[in-house]
Design a protein around this motif. Structure first.
Motif, PDB file in Angstrom:
ATOM      1  N   MET A   7       0.829  -1.205   0.000  1.00 39.26           N
ATOM      2  CA  MET A   7       0.000   0.000   0.000  1.00 39.26           C
ATOM      3  C   MET A   7       0.863   1.255   0.000  1.00 39.26           C
ATOM      4  O   MET A   7       0.582   2.231  -0.716  1.00 39.26           O
ATOM      5  CB  MET A   7      -0.934  -0.010   1.220  1.00 39.26           C
ATOM      6  N   SER A   8       1.929   1.245   0.791  1.00 36.01           N
ATOM      7  CA  SER A   8       2.826   2.397   0.845  1.00 36.01           C
ATOM      8  C   SER A   8       3.492   2.646  -0.501  1.00 36.01           C
ATOM      9  O   SER A   8       3.610   3.784  -0.957  1.00 36.01           O
ATOM     10  CB  SER A   8       3.887   2.171   1.927  1.00 36.01           C
ATOM     11  N   VAL A   9       3.906   1.561  -1.156  1.00 36.97           N
ATOM     12  CA  VAL A   9       4.512   1.694  -2.477  1.00 36.97           C
ATOM     13  C   VAL A   9       3.497   2.251  -3.475  1.00 36.97           C
ATOM     14  O   VAL A   9       3.810   3.157  -4.269  1.00 36.97           O
ATOM     15  CB  VAL A   9       5.051   0.336  -2.967  1.00 36.97           C
ATOM     16  N   PHE A  10       2.276   1.748  -3.447  1.00 40.35           N
ATOM     17  CA  PHE A  10       1.249   2.221  -4.366  1.00 40.35           C
ATOM     18  C   PHE A  10       0.976   3.717  -4.164  1.00 40.35           C
ATOM     19  O   PHE A  10       0.846   4.474  -5.139  1.00 40.35           O
ATOM     20  CB  PHE A  10      -0.041   1.421  -4.160  1.00 40.35           C
ATOM     21  N   VAL A  11       0.890   4.167  -2.921  1.00 36.99           N
ATOM     22  CA  VAL A  11       0.660   5.588  -2.630  1.00 36.99           C
ATOM     23  C   VAL A  11       1.774   6.436  -3.237  1.00 36.99           C
ATOM     24  O   VAL A  11       1.527   7.475  -3.854  1.00 36.99           O
ATOM     25  CB  VAL A  11       0.556   5.818  -1.110  1.00 36.99           C
ATOM     26  N   LYS A  12       3.009   5.985  -3.096  1.00 35.28           N
ATOM     27  CA  LYS A  12       4.131   6.751  -3.643  1.00 35.28           C
ATOM     28  C   LYS A  12       4.104   6.764  -5.166  1.00 35.28           C
ATOM     29  O   LYS A  12       4.465   7.768  -5.797  1.00 35.28           O
ATOM     30  CB  LYS A  12       5.453   6.179  -3.125  1.00 35.28           C
ATOM     31  N   VAL A  13       3.665   5.674  -5.782  1.00 36.73           N
ATOM     32  CA  VAL A  13       3.557   5.657  -7.247  1.00 36.73           C
ATOM     33  C   VAL A  13       2.544   6.706  -7.714  1.00 36.73           C
ATOM     34  O   VAL A  13       2.797   7.453  -8.673  1.00 36.73           O
ATOM     35  CB  VAL A  13       3.154   4.253  -7.752  1.00 36.73           C
ATOM     36  N   VAL A  14       1.402   6.780  -7.042  1.00 32.16           N
ATOM     37  CA  VAL A  14       0.389   7.776  -7.414  1.00 32.16           C
ATOM     38  C   VAL A  14       0.949   9.180  -7.243  1.00 32.16           C
ATOM     39  O   VAL A  14       0.752  10.060  -8.086  1.00 32.16           O
ATOM     40  CB  VAL A  14      -0.886   7.586  -6.565  1.00 32.16           C
ATOM     41  N   GLU A  15       1.659   9.439  -6.138  1.00 36.27           N
ATOM     42  CA  GLU A  15       2.135  10.786  -5.842  1.00 36.27           C
ATOM     43  C   GLU A  15       3.353  11.182  -6.675  1.00 36.27           C
ATOM     44  O   GLU A  15       3.496  12.356  -7.040  1.00 36.27           O
ATOM     45  CB  GLU A  15       2.476  10.896  -4.348  1.00 36.27           C
ATOM     46  N   MET A  16       4.212  10.232  -7.008  1.00 38.48           N
ATOM     47  CA  MET A  16       5.438  10.560  -7.724  1.00 38.48           C
ATOM     48  C   MET A  16       5.338  10.326  -9.223  1.00 38.48           C
ATOM     49  O   MET A  16       6.147  10.853  -9.990  1.00 38.48           O
ATOM     50  CB  MET A  16       6.610   9.767  -7.132  1.00 38.48           C
ATOM     51  N   GLY A  17       4.361   9.540  -9.661  1.00 36.64           N
ATOM     52  CA  GLY A  17       4.043   9.455 -11.079  1.00 36.64           C
ATOM     53  C   GLY A  17       4.724   8.389 -11.898  1.00 36.64           C
ATOM     54  O   GLY A  17       4.243   8.058 -12.984  1.00 36.64           O
ATOM     55  N   THR A  18       5.849   7.835 -11.422  1.00 38.50           N
ATOM     56  CA  THR A  18       6.540   6.794 -12.189  1.00 38.50           C
ATOM     57  C   THR A  18       7.096   5.733 -11.247  1.00 38.50           C
ATOM     58  O   THR A  18       7.434   6.022 -10.088  1.00 38.50           O
ATOM     59  CB  THR A  18       7.705   7.366 -13.019  1.00 38.50           C
ATOM     60  N   PHE A  19       7.218   4.509 -11.778  1.00 34.32           N
ATOM     61  CA  PHE A  19       7.845   3.434 -11.018  1.00 34.32           C
ATOM     62  C   PHE A  19       9.320   3.759 -10.746  1.00 34.32           C
ATOM     63  O   PHE A  19       9.858   3.449  -9.675  1.00 34.32           O
ATOM     64  CB  PHE A  19       7.755   2.116 -11.793  1.00 34.32           C
ATOM     65  N   THR A  20       9.968   4.376 -11.724  1.00 35.86           N
ATOM     66  CA  THR A  20      11.395   4.678 -11.582  1.00 35.86           C
ATOM     67  C   THR A  20      11.645   5.641 -10.439  1.00 35.86           C
ATOM     68  O   THR A  20      12.568   5.455  -9.637  1.00 35.86           O
ATOM     69  CB  THR A  20      11.942   5.264 -12.897  1.00 35.86           C
ATOM     70  N   ALA A  21      10.834   6.698 -10.354  1.00 42.35           N
ATOM     71  CA  ALA A  21      11.001   7.682  -9.280  1.00 42.35           C
ATOM     72  C   ALA A  21      10.823   7.027  -7.915  1.00 42.35           C
ATOM     73  O   ALA A  21      11.568   7.306  -6.972  1.00 42.35           O
ATOM     74  CB  ALA A  21      10.020   8.830  -9.456  1.00 42.35           C
ATOM     75  N   VAL A  22       9.831   6.144  -7.808  1.00 43.77           N
ATOM     76  CA  VAL A  22       9.583   5.464  -6.531  1.00 43.77           C
ATOM     77  C   VAL A  22      10.731   4.516  -6.207  1.00 43.77           C
ATOM     78  O   VAL A  22      11.179   4.442  -5.057  1.00 43.77           O
ATOM     79  CB  VAL A  22       8.239   4.711  -6.574  1.00 43.77           C
ATOM     80  N   ALA A  23      11.198   3.787  -7.210  1.00 40.92           N
ATOM     81  CA  ALA A  23      12.312   2.864  -6.982  1.00 40.92           C
ATOM     82  C   ALA A  23      13.545   3.614  -6.478  1.00 40.92           C
ATOM     83  O   ALA A  23      14.218   3.178  -5.539  1.00 40.92           O
ATOM     84  CB  ALA A  23      12.633   2.107  -8.264  1.00 40.92           C
ATOM     85  N   ASN A  24      13.840   4.769  -7.085  1.00 43.28           N
ATOM     86  CA  ASN A  24      14.985   5.569  -6.637  1.00 43.28           C
ATOM     87  C   ASN A  24      14.765   6.087  -5.224  1.00 43.28           C
ATOM     88  O   ASN A  24      15.680   6.095  -4.397  1.00 43.28           O
ATOM     89  CB  ASN A  24      15.213   6.746  -7.592  1.00 43.28           C
ATOM     90  N   HIS A  25      13.539   6.527  -4.945  1.00 44.57           N
ATOM     91  CA  HIS A  25      13.207   7.065  -3.623  1.00 44.57           C
ATOM     92  C   HIS A  25      13.361   5.997  -2.539  1.00 44.57           C
ATOM     93  O   HIS A  25      13.827   6.289  -1.427  1.00 44.57           O
ATOM     94  CB  HIS A  25      11.786   7.614  -3.641  1.00 44.57           C
ATOM     95  N   LEU A  26      12.964   4.772  -2.849  1.00 45.84           N
ATOM     96  CA  LEU A  26      12.987   3.688  -1.862  1.00 45.84           C
ATOM     97  C   LEU A  26      14.276   2.876  -1.904  1.00 45.84           C
ATOM     98  O   LEU A  26      14.420   1.915  -1.158  1.00 45.84           O
ATOM     99  CB  LEU A  26      11.797   2.760  -2.102  1.00 45.84           C
TER     100      LEU A  26
END
Length: 312
Positions: A7-26
């Motif tokens: 759920m936390s990952v999904f929320v970040k995908v919605v807010e950051m817009g791309t899988f790549t941005a979330v992967a880098n963030h996490l």
């Protein structure tokens, strides 16, 4: 990953817009991010995101699930924070963004006052004209000057109000007759300030007697930084706009002189912006309180001195 992690990952995908941005963030991989979202879709038997080679879009079901996830995760974070006392006691690292001019004249001193009161907090202050992405840049608070803020998922609190005034050096005015009305500015060297919220190509002025829009022609100098403008004006290069908080000390000392003193620009609001969630860490709430007291108070004092009234 467990359900809450997905759920936390999904929320970040919605807010950051791309899988790549979330992967880098996490500090993870695109594959892990994609699998977390897919696991939720399988569990719910519903499509949460529409994927293409260029972009992601949130489905109606995904939007509803996102809203529920943010509420659930905020409640969970709140419970964890209460257990660790971080709601009540400011501590840790506070990462702050501010527009440069405001930081140099007011915000830095407010940060130092805050540190005296809360020594368990370390403050990282980043200066930039542009509003950052708080999530991608891992920032806690952004301090901005704007007429209005764009719609976003962020929370904003108004800290105070700023105006710009027209100023020149005594040396310049000794060689050029001070303008008596806005149209007289055509006979002067006009120095143009162009920042995120101030257009280079016109000065929108107001006074108790009315408003005026002046369009400078053939400017001799333009710059996108308030302090660089102050240097040019003090050097006698011409007439320029400076924010009250930037000009006030030089006006008091006589290094600068008001030009068309009955006029000033339309007010700009100073905002503290932070990410939207039910729980806000104590280090953020106490910092915003410090900004209101220190920065907001000084802005109000400057407005009373320069325009004869307290801003709304």
């Amino acid at each position: 990953m467990d359900k809450f992690s997905n759920m936390s990952v999904f929320v970040k995908v919605v807010e950051m817009g791309t899988f790549t941005a979330v992967a880098n963030h996490l500090d993870s991989t695109v594959g892990n991010v994609s699998r977390a979202v897919s696991a939720l879709e399988t569990m719910l038997d519903a499509r949460l995101l529409q994927r293409s080679t260029r972009r992601l879009s949130v489905t109606d079901a995904g939007r509803r699930f996102y809203e529920r996830c943010t509420a659930i995760l905020a409640d969970l974070e709140n419970a964890e924070a209460e257990a660790s006392d971080s709601i009540l006691e400011p501590k840790g690292t506070l990462r702050v963004h501010s527009v440069p001019g405001l930081a140099r004249h007011l915000v830095t001193r407010a940060v130092l006052e805050y540190r005296k009161e809360f020594p368990a907090v370390t403050v990282d202050l980043l200066l930039s004209q542009r509003m950052p992405n708080l999530l991608e840049d891992q920032l806690d608070v952004s301090i901005l000057i704007a007429r209005t803020l764009p719609d976003s998922a962020y929370v904003s609190q108004k800290i105070g109000v700023s105006h710009c005034v027209l100023v020149a050096s005594p040396a310049y005015l000794a060689q050029h007759a001070p303008p008596a009305k806005p149209e007289d500015l055509n006979d002067h060297q006009c120095l143009l300030l162009g920042t995120v919220d101030y257009a280079r190509d016109e000065w929108q002025l107001r006074s108790k007697s009315g408003t005026a829009t002046f369009v400078p022609t053939g400017p001799s100098f333009s710059v996108n930084d308030m302090d660089a403008m102050a240097v040019a004006v003090r050097s006698g290069a011409g007439i320029g706009l400076l924010a009250g908080f930037s000009a006030i000390d030089d006006l008091r000392s006589g290094q600068l002189v008001r030009v068309l003193p009955e006029y000033h620009t339309y007010e700009r609001n100073v905002y503290a912006v932070y990410t939207s969630r039910q729980f806000v860490d104590a280090k953020i709430t106490r910092f915003v309180e410090t900004l209101k007291a220190r920065v907001g108070g000084q802005l109000a004092d400057t407005a009373r001195e320069l325009i004869g009234r307290s801003p709304a």
